[in-house]
Design a protein around this motif. Structure first.
Motif, PDB file in Angstrom:
ATOM      1  N   THR A  58      32.186  42.524  32.659  1.00  0.00           N
ATOM      2  CA  THR A  58      32.247  43.832  33.197  1.00  0.00           C
ATOM      3  C   THR A  58      33.116  44.649  32.648  1.00  0.00           C
ATOM      4  OG1 THR A  58      31.485  42.615  35.282  1.00  0.00           O
ATOM      5  CG2 THR A  58      32.499  44.843  35.511  1.00  0.00           C
ATOM      6  N   ALA A 116      30.167  45.073  41.942  1.00  0.00           N
ATOM      7  CA  ALA A 116      31.077  44.036  41.286  1.00  0.00           C
ATOM      8  C   ALA A 116      31.860  43.184  42.557  1.00  0.00           C
ATOM      9  CB  ALA A 116      32.178  44.896  40.597  1.00  0.00           C
ATOM     10  N   SER A 138      31.216  47.934  31.588  1.00  0.00           N
ATOM     11  CA  SER A 138      31.083  48.653  32.520  1.00  0.00           C
ATOM     12  C   SER A 138      32.343  49.517  32.957  1.00  0.00           C
ATOM     13  CB  SER A 138      30.498  47.772  33.649  1.00  0.00           C
ATOM     14  OG  SER A 138      30.387  48.399  34.833  1.00  0.00           O
ATOM     15  N   SER A 139      33.367  48.838  32.973  1.00  0.00           N
ATOM     16  CA  SER A 139      34.600  49.646  32.952  1.00  0.00           C
ATOM     17  C   SER A 139      34.990  50.240  31.722  1.00  0.00           C
ATOM     18  CB  SER A 139      35.732  48.725  33.325  1.00  0.00           C
ATOM     19  OG  SER A 139      35.682  48.042  34.492  1.00  0.00           O
TER      20      SER A 139
HETATM   21  O1  LIG Z   1      35.553  50.186  38.908  1.00  0.00           O
HETATM   22  C1  LIG Z   1      34.598  49.489  39.408  1.00  0.00           C
HETATM   23  O2  LIG Z   1      34.861  48.784  40.498  1.00  0.00           O
HETATM   24  C2  LIG Z   1      33.061  49.526  39.155  1.00  0.00           C
HETATM   25  C3  LIG Z   1      32.821  48.204  38.703  1.00  0.00           C
HETATM   26  C4  LIG Z   1      32.708  48.199  37.165  1.00  0.00           C
HETATM   27  C5  LIG Z   1      33.066  49.445  36.912  1.00  0.00           C
HETATM   28  N1  LIG Z   1      32.995  50.402  37.756  1.00  0.00           N
END
Ligand SMILES: O=C(O)[C@@H]1CCC=N1
Ligand SMILES: NC(=O)C1=CN([C@@H]2O[C@H](COP(=O)(O)OP(=O)(O)OC[C@H]3O[C@@H](n4cnc5c(N)ncnc54)[C@H](O)[C@@H]3O)[C@@H](O)[C@H]2O)C=CC1
Length: 284
Positions: free
Chosen positions: A163, A94, A167-168
């Motif tokens: 994201t 990221a 992803s988060s």
């Molecule tokens: O928290 C984070 O920085 C990483 C990138 C997106 C998910 N986890």
């Protein structure tokens, strides 16, 4: 095809497990390097992948390289390595842009934001590539990502918010469920916390299945649950009053964090390019 992975933390391990579980590749197709060797030793018991003695060996042997270190470790590591010009470099970090990656590699470069849920071959990988990626390199990468779940091609402008949604979100959803369970127990001490957590997990899985298998929209699901004049409707109106502000704050703060991270990565790049060759040599 040799698939290289450097960095065997959460994302590196997810790639090993997700790709091997999918059956798309054999563990022998993977060549892996991590700074802490023990992580590779433990995982290798389950998935007998190749272990490289250093990151440079992975670069020499891989056709495609997933770089899975933390954002601020990425460019310094790439500068130490000698990347073969044909190597397809894939960053999962990221806050590290395609342009940042192009400053260290003249060949094909892609950026992927994966998700921990791909360990179970579900979830969304966000994807973008630079102009040097050929159609066959792109097809090969997409095939791997599709084995991990679904793929959404994305722009730099949308990637940060996306994201958070892909992803988060597994971590955020877990955070929401924990708050829900804690509130239930505060409200009704006769209910045990672990019991409240179990109820929520099973309910979340059932909810996901209804949404997926019956193709319900969120609004349709709400209509099925919230009897007119009933109890759920009261809960939904509280959410309508309180959650927009919470999610606006969440997106604001995570965007600020992305901005800070990008600044730090850019500063790393600027300080590197402003040094003379001699100074660069001294700092390494
Ligand atoms: O928290 C984070 O920085 C990483 C990138 C997106 C998910 N986890
Ligand atoms: N954890 C997540 O759900 C997601 C993480 N990401 C990105 O993935 C990247 C990695 O995140 P995590 O796996 O959570 O971090 P992590 O801290 O679990 O893993 C990083 C790994 O890189 C290794 N490493 C660091 N420098 C190295 C070097 N020079 N050579 C070899 N190995 C080295 C560390 O030993 C560690 O095992 C980050 O850039 C993050 O932005 C992206 C999407 C989701």
């Amino acid at each position: 095809m040799n698939i290289g992975i450097i960095g065997l933390g959460n994302m590196g391990q997810m790639l090993v497990k997700g790709l091997c579980k999918s059956g798309m590749i054999s563990p022998r197709d993977l060549i892996v390097y991590n700074r802490t060797a023990e992580k590779a030793t433990a995982l290798r018991q389950l998935y007998p992948f190749q272990v490289a003695e250093c990151a440079q060996t992975v670069c020499q042997k891989a056709d495609i390289l997933f770089l899975c270190t933390k954002p601020l470790d990425m460019l310094p590591l790439l500068r130490e390595l000698s990347l073969p010009p044909h190597l397809h470099l894939v960053s999962v970090a990221a806050g590290v842009s395609l342009a940042d990656l192009e400053s260290v590699h003249s060949g094909p470069v892609s950026k992927v934001i994966p998700t921990v849920t791909s360990e179970e071959n579900r979830g969304v990988s966000l994807y973008m590539n630079n102009a040097k990626v050929t159609p066959s390199e792109r097809a090969a990468l997409l095939q791997l990502l599709e084995a991990l779940g679904t793929v959404e091609e994305i722009t730099e402008a949308a990637i940060e918010t996306a994201t958070i949604l892909t992803s988060s979100a597994p971590g955020l959803i877990a955070g929401i469920l924990e708050e829900f369970a804690q509130a239930a127990v505060r409200h009704t001490p006769e209910l045990e916390l672990d019991s409240a957590r179990r109820m929520l997990v099973e309910t979340m899985i059932g909810t996901s299945l209804l949404l997926e298998r019956q193709g319900l929209g969120f609004d349709q699901l709400i209509e099925r649950v919230a009897t007119k004049g009933g109890i759920t409707q009261e809960g939904l109106s509280v959410l309508g009053r309180t959650l927009p502000r919470a999610f606006d704050d969440l997106l604001h703060m995570t965007t600020e964090k992305h901005t800070l991270l990008k600044q730090l990565v850019r500063r790393q790049n600027d300080s590197h390019t402003s040094k003379t060759p001699t100074q660069k040599g001294e700092s390494q």
